[in-house]
Enzyme design. Structure first.
Site, PDB file in Angstrom:
ATOM      1  CG  HIS A   1      -1.966   0.972   1.316  1.00  0.00           C
ATOM      2  ND1 HIS A   1      -1.733   2.278   1.666  1.00  0.00           N
ATOM      3  CD2 HIS A   1      -3.312   0.862   1.099  1.00  0.00           C
ATOM      4  CE1 HIS A   1      -2.889   2.941   1.666  1.00  0.00           C
ATOM      5  NE2 HIS A   1      -3.856   2.110   1.315  1.00  0.00           N
TER       6      HIS A   1
ATOM      7  CG  ASP B   1       0.275  -2.550   6.554  1.00  0.00           C
ATOM      8  OD1 ASP B   1      -0.727  -2.675   7.277  1.00  0.00           O
ATOM      9  OD2 ASP B   1       0.271  -1.898   5.485  1.00  0.00           O
TER      10      ASP B   1
ATOM     11  CD  GLN C   1      -7.009  -4.484   3.911  1.00  0.00           C
ATOM     12  OE1 GLN C   1      -7.934  -5.286   3.946  1.00  0.00           O
ATOM     13  NE2 GLN C   1      -7.208  -3.183   3.767  1.00  0.00           N
TER      14      GLN C   1
ATOM     15  CE  LYS D   1      -8.025  -0.332   6.134  1.00  0.00           C
ATOM     16  NZ  LYS D   1      -8.480  -0.055   4.758  1.00  0.00           N
TER      17      LYS D   1
ATOM     18  CB  CYS E   1      -3.629   3.199  -1.708  1.00  0.00           C
ATOM     19  SG  CYS E   1      -4.660   4.649  -1.413  1.00  0.00           S
TER      20      CYS E   1
END
Length: 405
Positions: free
Chosen positions: A122, A199, A202, A225, A363
């Protein structure tokens, strides 16, 4: 046994109608919807104990402070951090990555050092590293992927050397759905004395995260999220690393003592939380995590796998439709293109049918360049979605193809 219909009643927006059609919400990768317990927690804060936190001696401040710090302890348990001081509240994943890049990265990188990211990142895990590498004269290296959307691990491991100082990568791709083998990557990076940022924007909502088991040095995620409010997020960092880092924002709460000649910084975690934080957001995020805990990741995985498999099978049968991202290890995302039709037009027609998907580059512009496409249409699923909603997506796409051909 969790009842899907009962669960859906917990999310008031799912009963909404668009253009006379029941809402089908397949944009969960961008943001998830909020259950009543989160909405009520936000409302109750403002109605019952709205106050600034820390330092206040009155009852409202004490209660707000307790709720805020209870949220920190909850997040610590949720990701299995050793100490609550390792949990920093931020505005989201982007804010967390920037904090690491411009505090840890700026302090520890020098000319000739290398930072490794992947080709599926991203923008929030690309641009901060570009900025700090340019400033420090460090080199940003990109680990490649194959056409299925899997990391080419041999190439990534070949990149690792004594010059590698930081590896920063996404756990689950927001565009491809690929689940990266992060435990193995972290181990390989540590063999080369590199620090790893994971990260988890997600992945945090789809699977259990254990920072001790993974042995990541930093981990980031966003509250919105995982069914919580926007403008909230978490940075986990190993205490020894956080202790060595300097704050990148100055102001209230991050100080121990201020004079005009010198300021000394507060202890962890407060030295990274300058100013009045998003108190109500953090409290709401804690309620969202409690909600997820009550459902359990076994149920979440079962439901989302069912939706992913059904959607993949159905969409694959549509003429001229091509799925982008075909990893064998995949989360609940289906990105696709339809030959001769722009993703924006697909999204616009589906919206008229009450079906909300995401269109564009998500993104991840370098990833779109790799596939030589302008963007994709993306359907991303959550546990509250229904099999019959996947059927509506399938029928809507067939209708869209017919109309736009």
């Amino acid at each position: 046994m969790n009842s899907i219909e009962k669960i859906r009643n917990d999310f008031p927006i799912l009963g909404k109608k668009l253009n006379g059609k029941s809402l089908v919400y397949f944009d969960n990768g961008a943001t998830t919807q909020k259950p009543n317990v989160v909405i009520d927690a936000i409302s109750n804060y403002y109605k019952d104990y709205n106050s600034n936190i820390h330092r206040g001696v009155h009852q409202l401040s004490q209660l707000a402070t307790q709720k805020y710090e209870d949220a920190r302890s909850l997040v610590q348990q949720f990701v299995n951090a050793k100490q609550r001081e390792e949990i920093i509240f931020t505005r989201g994943t982007t804010d967390s990555i920037n904090l690491v890049a411009f505090s840890y990265g700026r302090k520890n990188l020098k000319a000739g050092d290398e930072v490794i990211i992947t080709a599926m990142e991203h923008h929030s895990n690309i641009v901060p590293w570009q900025m700090v590498c340019e400033e420090k004269g460090a080199v940003l290296k990109i680990a490649p992927i194959n056409i299925d959307g899997d990391l080419i691990l041999e190439d990534l491991y070949d990149m690792l050397s004594e010059r590698t100082k930081i590896v920063s990568l996404i756990h689950v791709s927001n565009t491809l759905g690929t689940i990266n083998p992060v435990r193995e990557i972290i181990h390989k990076a540590h063999e080369n004395n590199a620090v790893v940022l994971l990260d988890a924007a997600q992945s945090i909502q789809h699977m259990p995260i254990d920072v001790i088991g993974l042995d990541c040095d930093f981990l980031t995620f966003s509250g919105h999220k995982i069914y919580g409010p926007t403008g909230t997020g978490v940075l986990f960092g190993k205490k020894a690393l956080l202790d060595e880092m300097d704050p990148i924002q100055g102001g209230g709460d991050m100080i121990k003592e201020v004079t005009f000649s010198k300021t000394t910084y507060n202890e962890l975690p407060h030295k990274f939380e300058a100013g009045t934080p998003n108190i109500v957001g953090v409290i709401g995020m804690a309620e969202a995590i409690n909600y997820v805990n009550q459902l359990g990741f076994d149920f979440i995985h079962q439901q989302e796998t069912l939706l992913l498999e059904k959607a993949t099978s159905a969409l694959s049968s549509i003429d001229r439709l091509k799925i982008i991202g075909n990893s064998q290890q995949k989360s609940s995302v289906v990105s696709f293109v339809i030959d001769g039709i722009h993703p924006f037009d697909i999204g616009t027609l589906l919206d008229q049918l009450g079906i909300a998907i995401r269109t564009g580059h998500h993104c991840t512009q370098p990833l779109m360049d790799f596939y030589q496409i302008p963007g994709t249409a993306r359907a991303s699923f959550a546990f509250y979605n229904l099999e019959k909603e996947v059927d509506l997506l399938y029928e809507g796409l067939k209708k869209s193809v017919k109309m736009l051909s």
